[in-house]
Design a protein around this motif. Sequence first.
Motif, PDB file in Angstrom:
ATOM      1  N   ARG A 163       2.533 -11.024  -3.655  1.00 29.09           N
ATOM      2  CA  ARG A 163       2.344  -9.757  -4.360  1.00 29.09           C
ATOM      3  C   ARG A 163       2.973  -8.601  -3.586  1.00 29.09           C
ATOM      4  NH1 ARG A 163      -3.928  -9.944  -6.614  1.00 29.09           N
ATOM      5  NH2 ARG A 163      -3.668 -11.742  -8.010  1.00 29.09           N
ATOM      6  N   GLU A 164       2.803  -8.632  -2.259  1.00 30.42           N
ATOM      7  CA  GLU A 164       3.384  -7.576  -1.439  1.00 30.42           C
ATOM      8  C   GLU A 164       4.908  -7.585  -1.525  1.00 30.42           C
ATOM      9  OE1 GLU A 164      -0.628  -8.505   0.379  1.00 30.42           O
ATOM     10  OE2 GLU A 164       1.000  -9.615  -0.560  1.00 30.42           O
ATOM     11  N   ARG A 165       5.507  -8.776  -1.452  1.00 28.38           N
ATOM     12  CA  ARG A 165       6.972  -8.865  -1.555  1.00 28.38           C
ATOM     13  C   ARG A 165       7.455  -8.396  -2.919  1.00 28.38           C
ATOM     14  NH1 ARG A 165       6.094 -13.360   1.553  1.00 28.38           N
ATOM     15  NH2 ARG A 165       5.915 -14.752  -0.235  1.00 28.38           N
ATOM     16  N   ASP A 184       7.964  -8.642   3.483  1.00 31.67           N
ATOM     17  CA  ASP A 184       6.909  -9.383   4.180  1.00 31.67           C
ATOM     18  C   ASP A 184       7.259 -10.867   4.269  1.00 31.67           C
ATOM     19  OD1 ASP A 184       5.591  -7.007   4.302  1.00 31.67           O
ATOM     20  OD2 ASP A 184       3.771  -7.694   3.290  1.00 31.67           O
ATOM     21  N   SER A 236       6.160   0.037   1.102  1.00 30.01           N
ATOM     22  CA  SER A 236       4.729  -0.237   1.139  1.00 30.01           C
ATOM     23  C   SER A 236       4.185   0.516   2.343  1.00 30.01           C
ATOM     24  CB  SER A 236       4.445  -1.746   1.216  1.00 30.01           C
ATOM     25  OG  SER A 236       5.017  -2.317   2.362  1.00 30.01           O
ATOM     26  N   GLU A 292       9.767 -13.158  -6.734  1.00 29.90           N
ATOM     27  CA  GLU A 292       9.705 -11.845  -6.092  1.00 29.90           C
ATOM     28  C   GLU A 292      11.035 -11.109  -6.139  1.00 29.90           C
ATOM     29  OE1 GLU A 292       8.646 -14.804  -4.803  1.00 29.90           O
ATOM     30  OE2 GLU A 292       7.382 -14.442  -3.049  1.00 29.90           O
ATOM     31  N   HIS A 327       1.935 -13.583   0.902  1.00 31.39           N
ATOM     32  CA  HIS A 327       2.210 -12.185   0.578  1.00 31.39           C
ATOM     33  C   HIS A 327       3.153 -12.056  -0.622  1.00 31.39           C
ATOM     34  CE1 HIS A 327       0.871  -9.639   4.252  1.00 31.39           C
ATOM     35  NE2 HIS A 327       0.097 -10.696   4.126  1.00 31.39           N
ATOM     36  N   ARG A 378       7.773  -2.656   9.387  1.00 31.24           N
ATOM     37  CA  ARG A 378       6.863  -3.773   9.660  1.00 31.24           C
ATOM     38  C   ARG A 378       7.667  -5.006  10.047  1.00 31.24           C
ATOM     39  NH1 ARG A 378       4.114  -8.103   6.937  1.00 31.24           N
ATOM     40  NH2 ARG A 378       2.003  -8.345   7.759  1.00 31.24           N
ATOM     41  N   ALA A 403       6.000  -6.233  -4.922  1.00 28.46           N
ATOM     42  CA  ALA A 403       5.876  -4.775  -4.996  1.00 28.46           C
ATOM     43  C   ALA A 403       6.974  -4.095  -4.187  1.00 28.46           C
ATOM     44  CB  ALA A 403       4.503  -4.346  -4.484  1.00 28.46           C
ATOM     45  N   GLN A 404       7.312  -4.644  -3.033  1.00 26.90           N
ATOM     46  CA  GLN A 404       8.386  -4.075  -2.214  1.00 26.90           C
ATOM     47  C   GLN A 404       9.725  -4.204  -2.922  1.00 26.90           C
ATOM     48  OE1 GLN A 404       7.776  -6.366   1.332  1.00 26.90           O
ATOM     49  NE2 GLN A 404       5.909  -5.246   1.883  1.00 26.90           N
ATOM     50  N   THR A 438       6.246  -0.871   5.474  1.00 27.81           N
ATOM     51  CA  THR A 438       7.593  -1.412   5.283  1.00 27.81           C
ATOM     52  C   THR A 438       8.489  -0.351   4.656  1.00 27.81           C
ATOM     53  OG1 THR A 438       6.760  -3.661   5.016  1.00 27.81           O
ATOM     54  CG2 THR A 438       8.959  -3.202   4.152  1.00 27.81           C
TER      55      THR A 438
END
Length: 242
Positions: free
Chosen positions: A125-127, A118, A93, A162, A123, A63, A129-130, A96
Amino acid sequence: MTWNVWGRFGDRWLRRERAIARTVRAQRPDFVALQETWRSDGRTQARLLGFELGMTPVFAQSRMPTDPDPDVHLGLGILSRFPLRAIEQHKLSADTVALRAEVRVGVHSLHFITSCLDWEENHERERLAQAESLAALVSELRAHGDEVVVAGDLNTPPDGPELEPLFAVLADCWRAQRYDGATYSSRNPYLGHGEWLQDRRIDYILADDGLTSRGSRLVGFDEDHGCPPSHHYAVVADVPIT
């Protein structure tokens, strides 16, 4: 060495690419992590750089910001001066990935990993989790006695929560310098105004505690006829491999 090389963006990307190659050659790195590196028409920027620099290239789509040309796909690249024992992509993710290259060092292996988390401000939460997925991969590899280096554009400043999962398993190779260390800097003419990450250090080289960095530095300031070759500065760390 790690560098977000900004794909084919801008009206001088071919000239920027030549400056990128000159800059990398001057540093003589053993490994290079690339983000926003391109693939198009069966060619990759990593392969072209590898051919010019005498390094083994690998590429993985991940991504990234979308190139205006639909035939150009951006992703991750690794260049290595050592023969590669294994190459794998690890999903962090939905879109990614982390790209891993393994080389043999004595009776164990060294895993050189790159990714780009991300970049959007909302983002978090996304970062996180990654970063958690990446930290779990690091722990799994280290459980076999191997050494790990993670190098990439993590789109988070050092004090961002993060990155806590990664800092729990790897050490930041950065060393304080007179320069503030911002890899995404408002001094760079390619950076848009009001970017939420501007003037922060968001590009990293992280390594096992045993691979203590002997120093780190930024490059990529003015190698393109007085202009930077990318919208990010590159990070170089001297890490002795045992």
